[in-house]
Design a protein around this motif. Structure first.
Motif, PDB file in Angstrom:
ATOM      1  N   VAL A  33       0.849  -1.187   0.000  1.00 47.06           N
ATOM      2  CA  VAL A  33       0.000   0.000   0.000  1.00 47.06           C
ATOM      3  C   VAL A  33       0.887   1.240   0.000  1.00 47.06           C
ATOM      4  O   VAL A  33       1.932   1.263   0.638  1.00 47.06           O
ATOM      5  CB  VAL A  33      -0.921   0.032   1.234  1.00 47.06           C
ATOM      6  N   ARG A  34       0.455   2.246  -0.728  1.00 46.16           N
ATOM      7  CA  ARG A  34       1.145   3.542  -0.670  1.00 46.16           C
ATOM      8  C   ARG A  34       0.108   4.627  -0.408  1.00 46.16           C
ATOM      9  O   ARG A  34      -1.065   4.475  -0.727  1.00 46.16           O
ATOM     10  CB  ARG A  34       1.900   3.817  -1.964  1.00 46.16           C
ATOM     11  N   GLY A  35       0.590   5.679   0.206  1.00 40.44           N
ATOM     12  CA  GLY A  35      -0.352   6.721   0.577  1.00 40.44           C
ATOM     13  C   GLY A  35       0.258   8.096   0.604  1.00 40.44           C
ATOM     14  O   GLY A  35       1.479   8.264   0.443  1.00 40.44           O
ATOM     15  N   TRP A  36      -0.595   9.065   0.809  1.00 39.58           N
ATOM     16  CA  TRP A  36      -0.212  10.454   0.980  1.00 39.58           C
ATOM     17  C   TRP A  36      -0.720  10.942   2.339  1.00 39.58           C
ATOM     18  O   TRP A  36      -1.885  10.680   2.711  1.00 39.58           O
ATOM     19  CB  TRP A  36      -0.800  11.339  -0.113  1.00 39.58           C
ATOM     20  N   PHE A  47      -3.715  11.721   7.539  1.00 44.21           N
ATOM     21  CA  PHE A  47      -3.965  10.910   6.353  1.00 44.21           C
ATOM     22  C   PHE A  47      -4.667  11.719   5.273  1.00 44.21           C
ATOM     23  O   PHE A  47      -5.566  12.509   5.557  1.00 44.21           O
ATOM     24  CB  PHE A  47      -4.828   9.713   6.754  1.00 44.21           C
ATOM     25  N   THR A  50      -4.942   6.817   0.157  1.00 42.65           N
ATOM     26  CA  THR A  50      -4.189   5.589   0.102  1.00 42.65           C
ATOM     27  C   THR A  50      -4.623   4.754  -1.088  1.00 42.65           C
ATOM     28  O   THR A  50      -5.777   4.831  -1.521  1.00 42.65           O
ATOM     29  CB  THR A  50      -4.341   4.797   1.407  1.00 42.65           C
ATOM     30  N   ARG A  52      -4.088   0.673  -2.666  1.00 36.84           N
ATOM     31  CA  ARG A  52      -3.490  -0.662  -2.587  1.00 36.84           C
ATOM     32  C   ARG A  52      -2.836  -0.944  -3.935  1.00 36.84           C
ATOM     33  O   ARG A  52      -3.485  -0.857  -4.983  1.00 36.84           O
ATOM     34  CB  ARG A  52      -4.558  -1.702  -2.271  1.00 36.84           C
ATOM     35  N   CYS A  96       4.817  11.334   0.968  1.00 38.84           N
ATOM     36  CA  CYS A  96       4.523  10.050   0.348  1.00 38.84           C
ATOM     37  C   CYS A  96       4.949   8.954   1.324  1.00 38.84           C
ATOM     38  O   CYS A  96       5.977   9.083   1.993  1.00 38.84           O
ATOM     39  CB  CYS A  96       5.318   9.966  -0.956  1.00 38.84           C
ATOM     40  N   SER A  99       4.095   1.101   2.478  1.00 44.29           N
ATOM     41  CA  SER A  99       4.059   0.042   3.493  1.00 44.29           C
ATOM     42  C   SER A  99       5.058  -1.050   3.156  1.00 44.29           C
ATOM     43  O   SER A  99       5.736  -1.021   2.124  1.00 44.29           O
ATOM     44  CB  SER A  99       2.653  -0.550   3.556  1.00 44.29           C
ATOM     45  N   TYR A 109      -4.660   1.442   6.931  1.00 42.18           N
ATOM     46  CA  TYR A 109      -3.656   2.175   6.160  1.00 42.18           C
ATOM     47  C   TYR A 109      -3.967   3.672   6.133  1.00 42.18           C
ATOM     48  O   TYR A 109      -3.647   4.373   5.179  1.00 42.18           O
ATOM     49  CB  TYR A 109      -3.496   1.595   4.746  1.00 42.18           C
ATOM     50  N   LYS A 110      -4.573   4.123   7.242  1.00 47.65           N
ATOM     51  CA  LYS A 110      -4.794   5.561   7.427  1.00 47.65           C
ATOM     52  C   LYS A 110      -3.961   6.093   8.591  1.00 47.65           C
ATOM     53  O   LYS A 110      -4.073   7.262   8.961  1.00 47.65           O
ATOM     54  CB  LYS A 110      -6.273   5.850   7.694  1.00 47.65           C
ATOM     55  N   TYR A 115       2.812   2.430   7.842  1.00 49.73           N
ATOM     56  CA  TYR A 115       3.776   2.619   6.750  1.00 49.73           C
ATOM     57  C   TYR A 115       5.211   2.498   7.259  1.00 49.73           C
ATOM     58  O   TYR A 115       5.530   2.939   8.346  1.00 49.73           O
ATOM     59  CB  TYR A 115       3.565   3.980   6.090  1.00 49.73           C
TER      60      TYR A 115
END
Length: 128
Positions: A33-36, A47, A50, A52, A96, A99, A109-110, A115
């Protein structure tokens, strides 16, 4: 060594748009998972969005739904955040995050703790 490098930040007037990019170093680097996230002055990191990596499933913070769009380019191992209708409250350093390669279904994933890797951040300033 894994590195995430953000770019695309800047100064924009309210109502304007910016597109952030996050490049991941290392062709073998993978994450589930990647997120901002973003952090405004004097506030905690929060958060934003995100995705997946394998399925493209997406989630957003309520404050950005309908205005921001998270996307990925698997071939380039890159993450993006298109930000439209920007407001002064969107002013923050945007980070950025990635995970580990293992996806844990119980995680939202918030949270910052979901991560393992973080970029150095890029400043977004929205003037009124």
């Amino acid at each position: 060594q894994v590195q995430l490098v953000e770019s695309g930040g800047g100064v924009v007037q309210a109502g304007g748009s910016l597109r952030l990019s996050c490049a991941a170093s290392g062709r073998t680097f993978s994450s589930a998972v990647r997120g901002w996230f973003r952090q405004a002055p004097g506030k905690e990191r929060e958060f934003v969005a995100t995705i997946r990596w394998s399925t493209g499933d997406i989630d957003y913070a309520d404050s950005v739904k309908g205005r921001f769009t998270i996307s990925r380019d698997i071939t380039k191992n890159a993450l993006f955040l298109q930000m439209n209708s920007l407001q002064p409250d969107d002013t923050a350093v945007y980070y950025c995050a990635a995970s580990s390669p293992i996806y844990y279904g119980a995680r939202s994933y918030k949270r910052i703790g979901d991560y393992a890797y973080w970029g150095q951040g890029t400043q977004v300033t929205v003037s009124s």
